[in-house]
Design an enzyme around this catalytic site. Structure first.
Site, PDB file in Angstrom:
ATOM      1  N   GLN A   1      47.789  38.255  35.146  1.00 15.02           N
ATOM      2  CA  GLN A   1      47.330  38.471  36.716  1.00 15.02           C
ATOM      3  C   GLN A   1      48.407  38.785  37.660  1.00 15.02           C
ATOM      4  OE1 GLN A   1      44.222  38.427  37.605  1.00 15.02           O
ATOM      5  NE2 GLN A   1      44.531  39.116  39.503  1.00 15.02           N
TER       6      GLN A   1
ATOM      7  N   LYS B   1      36.909  35.851  36.375  1.00 14.44           N
ATOM      8  CA  LYS B   1      37.445  36.436  34.761  1.00 14.44           C
ATOM      9  C   LYS B   1      37.041  35.388  33.768  1.00 14.44           C
ATOM     10  CE  LYS B   1      40.696  39.608  36.643  1.00 14.44           C
ATOM     11  NZ  LYS B   1      42.203  39.998  36.935  1.00 14.44           N
TER      12      LYS B   1
ATOM     13  N   ASP C   1      44.054  45.374  30.178  1.00 18.02           N
ATOM     14  CA  ASP C   1      44.105  45.818  31.791  1.00 18.02           C
ATOM     15  C   ASP C   1      44.326  47.310  31.704  1.00 18.02           C
ATOM     16  OD1 ASP C   1      43.860  44.226  33.888  1.00 18.02           O
ATOM     17  OD2 ASP C   1      45.749  43.228  33.638  1.00 18.02           O
TER      18      ASP C   1
HETATM   19  N1  GUN Z   1      45.784  41.946  40.603  1.00 20.54           N
HETATM   20  C1  GUN Z   1      44.759  42.666  41.186  1.00 20.54           C
HETATM   21  N2  GUN Z   1      44.206  43.558  40.358  1.00 20.54           N
HETATM   22  C2  GUN Z   1      44.626  43.186  39.157  1.00 20.54           C
HETATM   23  C3  GUN Z   1      43.900  43.775  37.816  1.00 20.54           C
HETATM   24  O1  GUN Z   1      43.321  44.712  37.927  1.00 20.54           O
HETATM   25  N3  GUN Z   1      44.772  43.247  36.681  1.00 20.54           N
HETATM   26  C4  GUN Z   1      45.630  42.193  37.070  1.00 20.54           C
HETATM   27  N4  GUN Z   1      46.285  41.813  35.726  1.00 20.54           N
HETATM   28  N5  GUN Z   1      46.205  41.877  38.039  1.00 20.54           N
HETATM   29  C5  GUN Z   1      45.518  42.410  39.020  1.00 20.54           C
END
Ligand code: GUN
Length: 295
Positions: A98, A54, A121
């Site tokens: 995350q 990311k 998100d």
């Molecule tokens: N963990 C697995 N997928 C995601 C996601 O799309 N966003 C976040 N913040 N954590 C995750």
């Protein structure tokens, strides 16, 4: 007939080029640089690799990007305080924590602490509510990516029988909701299957579009789908390591067998994964534009 392979990697690349252009214009014309912080608690290897990807993408697109690593034993209170700081920081338009978080931290409390206007998100209840009633909001990244893939591949979703396998808050529930909405990439008749479903293949065999987010490797086999189905495989399962120590991945769908019956199918890796990260970037650009009053 072998299926068309829907390359999320290529579609994501196309969207990133569009975003790069948009970010350059925002900077030049309005002096606005999209800002994204990704907060990582602990060192879960999968989370580290997602967050690194990311951040790399955010850099490539010209964002102001901040990687904030916190120790596994950070208190819930300290994490909430940190989020509050980023809520107040005008150089940051998107905040991503995350998941999963360590067990001593209440995940919902943390997600609810993020300013909904910075919730790129799309997990905050305010954004979930707006999504369900079709208002402007941040769409959760994986479902958003699936919609874009279907639209850009020219899949006819209107009137289609769409079957979703999985009911998570991150993928199953939101994609089912989006696919039934009267909008581009939607207007489907939607069925949601889950671990309580009595006869899974009865439903999957009816699907014109099959979206699988079950979280188990190769649960969908060739005998469970009809000829000509469009398959979106959201699964990312680590089933081993190469001699060099690289993770070997497979999806929730038995790709090699199902591709012989499907009209189109996403691979793993290179399917939904790259789209998820790209939609996070798209949401961050949207957040920055909203913040600057450009939309
Ligand atoms: N963990 C697995 N997928 C995601 C996601 O799309 N966003 C976040 N913040 N954590 C995750």
């Amino acid at each position: 007939m072998a299926a068309k392979i829907i390359s999320g990697k290529e579609i994501a690349q196309q969207i990133r080029e569009e975003l790069k252009q948009e970010v350059a214009e925002m900077k030049e014309k309005h002096g606005v640089t999209p800002g994204l912080v990704t907060i990582l608690v602990g060192e879960n290897p999968a989370s580290v690799s997602y967050v690194t990807a990311k951040q790399r993408t955010a850099h490539e697109l010209g964002f102001h990007s901040v990687q904030d690593n916190q120790p596994e034993d950070i208190t819930e209170e300290a994490l909430l305080k940190l989020i509050e700081q980023y809520n107040e920081d005008d150089s940051i338009h998107g905040i991503l924590v995350q998941l999963p978080l360590p067990r001593h931290i209440d995940e919902n409390k943390v997600l609810n602490a993020i300013n909904p206007d910075k919730d790129v998100d799309g997990f905050h209840p305010v954004n979930v509510g707006r999504m369900v009633i079709g208002e402007r909001c941040f769409l959760p990244c994986t479902p958003h990516g699936i919609l874009e893939m279907l639209i850009r591949t020219g899949v006819e979703t209107s009137g289609a029988e769409t079957v979703v396998v999985g009911r998570s808050n991150i993928v199953g529930k939101p994609i089912a909701n989006l696919m039934l909405q009267k909008r581009e990439g939607g207007n489907s008749t939607v069925t949601i299957c889950h671990t309580g479903t009595k006869d899974l293949s009865f439903h999957t065999k009816r699907a014109d579009i099959l979206i699988v987010a079950a979280g188990r490797p190769k649960v969908i086999t060739a005998d469970m789908v009809k000829e000509g189905v469009v398959v979106i495989d959201v699964g990312v399962n680590r089933i081993g390591k190469t001699p060099e120590g690289k993770a070997i991945l497979c999806g929730d769908v038995d790709f090699d067998a199902v591709k012989e019956k499907a009209a189109a199918i996403t691979p793993v890796p290179g399917g939904v994964g790259p789209m998820t990260i790209t939609m996070l970037m798209k949401n961050t650009v949207q957040a920055a534009k909203q913040f600057a009053g450009l939309i």
